[in-house]
Design an enzyme around this catalytic site. Structure first.
Site, mmCIF file in Angstrom:
data_model
loop_
_atom_site.group_PDB
_atom_site.id
_atom_site.type_symbol
_atom_site.label_atom_id
_atom_site.label_comp_id
_atom_site.label_asym_id
_atom_site.label_seq_id
_atom_site.Cartn_x
_atom_site.Cartn_y
_atom_site.Cartn_z
ATOM 1 N N CYS A 111 14.264 5.969 12.737
ATOM 2 C CA CYS A 111 13.192 5.419 13.573
ATOM 3 C C CYS A 111 12.319 4.460 12.759
ATOM 4 O O CYS A 111 12.792 3.441 12.298
ATOM 5 C CB CYS A 111 12.401 6.577 14.195
ATOM 6 N N HIS A 112 11.031 4.792 12.559
ATOM 7 C CA HIS A 112 10.138 3.980 11.744
ATOM 8 C C HIS A 112 10.236 4.327 10.256
ATOM 9 O O HIS A 112 9.613 3.680 9.424
ATOM 10 C CB HIS A 112 8.686 4.157 12.195
#
Length: 188
Positions: A111-112
Site C-alpha cells: 500500500c503506502h
C-alpha cells in the site's frame, strides 16, 4: 508449514497502520513458524485503522532504538496513510530499513508502505508496486512502477492494497524462506 522456523521478522509500524496489512502478514509468517516482532518508534501500543475508521491497538514488541537490521532475517512495512508517512521522516526508521537492503535481506511493503523505501533511498533501479496514488513518488525515487497484485524484485516484495494480501503474504513467505538475496543490496 514450518519452513520459516528460526527466522526472525520485524514488522515496522506506528500509529495509523492499515490493520489487515499488519495482521495478515503477521499471521502468515507465524503460521510458518517465524518469530515476528512489531517494532515501533515508542513502546506501548499502536493504533490500527480499517481504512478511515479506528481499528484495534496492537502491542509493540520492540522499540526501534533498541534493535537493528542485524537482529532480523526480514522486514515488513504495512501501509495505511499515517503509518508510512510518519516512518518515512524518522531517521532511525530509514536507517533500520536501509540495513535490510545493505545486508541483502528480504523486505516486504504494501500500500503506502513503499513511501518508507523511497525516503530510505533504496528504490533506484527496482521494479515495485504500491497503492496507485504514490506511484509518482516512487518513480521519482528511481523505481519502475507496475500495476500488479504483487511484484517481486530480488527479495523485495510489494503489493497495492488489502485485496492483494493473499498474494503478498505467499510471496513474502517464499522470499523469506529463500533467505538473503545478493541483488537486494541498494544501489549506490
Amino acid at each position: 508449514m514450518s519452513h520459516l522456523t528460526g527466522k526472525r521478522v520485524a514488522i515496522l509500524a506506528t500509529d495509523g497502520f492499515e490493520q489487515s496489512e499488519l495482521i495478515e502478514p503477521m499471521r502468515a509468517l507465524k503460521e510458518h513458524d517465524a518469530q515476528v516482532d512489531v517494532v515501533s518508534l515508542e513502546s506501548g501500543r499502536i493504533q490500527g485503522f480499517e481504512h478511515f475508521d479506528k481499528g484495534d491497538e496492537i502491542p509493540v514488541d520492540r522499540v526501534l532504538s533498541d534493535v537493528s537490521a542485524q537482529d532480523y532475517d526480514a522486514l515488513v512495512i504495512p501501509g495505511g496513510l499515517f503509518n508510512p508517512d510518519a516512518l518515512r521522516v524518522d531517521d532511525k526508521a530509514l536507517a533500520f530499513t536501509r540495513g535490510f537492503f545493505e545486508a541483502g535481506k528480504p523486505v516486504g511493503a504494501i500500500c503506502h508502505g513503499p513511501w518508507v523505501l523511497a525516503n530510505a533511498d533504496v528504490l533506484k533501479g527496482r521494479t515495485i508496486t504500491s497503492v496507485p496514488n504514490i506511484r509518482k513518488d516512487l518513480e521519482n525515487a528511481g523505481a519502475t512502477w507496475k500495476d500488479d497484485e504483487v511484484v517481486v524484485d530480488k527479495g523485495l516484495v510489494t503489493s497495492r492494497t488489502p485485496k492483494d494480501l493473499p498474494a503478498f503474504c505467499a510471496k513474502l513467505v517464499e522470499e523469506i524462506a529463500e533467505g538473503k538475496h545478493g541483488a537486494q543490496r541498494r544501489s549506490a
